[in-house]
Write an enzyme that holds these catalytic residues in place. Structure first.
Site, mmCIF file in Angstrom:
data_model
loop_
_atom_site.group_PDB
_atom_site.id
_atom_site.type_symbol
_atom_site.label_atom_id
_atom_site.label_comp_id
_atom_site.label_asym_id
_atom_site.label_seq_id
_atom_site.Cartn_x
_atom_site.Cartn_y
_atom_site.Cartn_z
ATOM 1 N N HIS A 184 98.246 -3.742 -47.327
ATOM 2 C CA HIS A 184 99.298 -3.220 -46.442
ATOM 3 C C HIS A 184 98.709 -2.056 -45.642
ATOM 4 O O HIS A 184 97.893 -1.286 -46.161
ATOM 5 C CB HIS A 184 100.487 -2.748 -47.287
ATOM 6 C CG HIS A 184 101.679 -2.387 -46.470
ATOM 7 N ND1 HIS A 184 101.769 -1.189 -45.804
ATOM 8 C CD2 HIS A 184 102.813 -3.068 -46.179
ATOM 9 C CE1 HIS A 184 102.923 -1.144 -45.143
ATOM 10 N NE2 HIS A 184 103.570 -2.287 -45.348
ATOM 11 N N GLU B 138 101.069 -8.116 -39.516
ATOM 12 C CA GLU B 138 101.904 -6.918 -39.558
ATOM 13 C C GLU B 138 101.176 -5.743 -38.895
ATOM 14 O O GLU B 138 100.404 -5.021 -39.540
ATOM 15 C CB GLU B 138 102.275 -6.554 -41.003
ATOM 16 C CG GLU B 138 103.223 -5.363 -41.048
ATOM 17 C CD GLU B 138 103.799 -5.126 -42.429
ATOM 18 O OE1 GLU B 138 104.941 -5.528 -42.666
ATOM 19 O OE2 GLU B 138 103.095 -4.546 -43.260
#
Ligand code: PGA
Length: 244
Positions: free
Chosen positions: A94, A155
């Site tokens: 992430h 993302e």
């Protein structure tokens, strides 16, 4: 292929009672559409003991994992710990972990290998800067069969709702990036058909107001949701949109 909607709770909520309540609100409603869409919730580690007692249709995922199995690694959580609480997914790479905790592509690669060894599905985030480079780093030396088990997420850090100067993405642009990741997979696997069968999601400020713009593209196989997943009504609308 079933769409996949993943909740990334980050460092929320603050008590086990709140976690249980939020989790139960998804679990209760999912019954009606569980055939059309899969949902995974990624809470802080400490909530696994309580949530694993209630997990049924909703899958459990972790937000990170150690690259080691056991031993002297202070503060780390092993895939073996995750397995004992029925955790099926783990978010890796992430952008918040890359930026604030120095997680590199090769660390993500090592963690992905270990997660797969323990039958935990990695959900690997790829940002906007240089997707191809990130992709090559995280997939290094993984076998075809392993590459096909991973869930990939486009993302970009700047589209995350809590990022400074957060800018929303458009469905059309996300679609292009998802197809780009699909092509990278097709090249590696020497098969467009195999690549098409791999889940590629989008993450970044997805909520009930914009989810249609992403869900309407067949190539986008689901989404990773942060802030909106902490509001049960908002998250439910996102799940419903991907169940259509
Ligand atoms: P957001 O977070 O939905 O709040 O933008 C997504 C994420 O960081 O995974």
């Amino acid at each position: 292929m079933k769409k996949l909607v993943v909740a990334n709770w980050k460092m929320n909520p603050q008590t086990p009672a709140e976690a249980k309540k939020l989790f139960a609100s998804v679990e209760h409603r999912l019954h009606s559409i569980e055939k059309e869409v899969e949902v995974a919730v990624c809470p802080p580690f400490v909530f696994f003991p309580i949530l694993s007692q209630h997990a049924g249709n909703v899958r459990l995922g972790a937000q990170n994992m150690s690259a080691e199995e056991k031993g002297a690694w202070t503060g780390e959580i092993s895939p073996l710990h995750l397995k004992s609480f029925k955790v099926e997914y783990v978010i890796l790479g992430h952008s918040e972990r890359r930026e604030y905790f120095g997680e590199t592509g090769s660390m993500v690669n090592k963690k992905a290998y270990l997660a797969l060894k323990h039958k935990i599905t990695p959900i690997i985030c790829l940002g906007a800067e240089n997707i191809t480079k990130q992709f090559n780093a995280v997939t290094r030396e993984l076998r075809d069969i392993e590459l096909q088990k991973i869930v990939y997420v486009y993302e970009p850090a700047w589209a995350i709702s809590t990022a400074k100067n957060s800018k929303p993405e458009t469905g059309d642009h996300v679609n292009e990036q998802v197809l780009h990741i699909e092509n990278l997979l097709a090249k590696k696997l020497r098969s467009q058909a195999k690549a098409k069968n791999i889940r590629i999601l989008y993450g970044g400020s997805v909520n009930k107001g914009n989810v249609h713009d992403f869900a309407k593209h067949p190539a986008i196989d689901g989404c990773l949701v942060g802030a909106a997943s902490l509001d049960s009504e908002n998250f439910w609308q996102v799940i419903k949109e991907f169940s259509k």
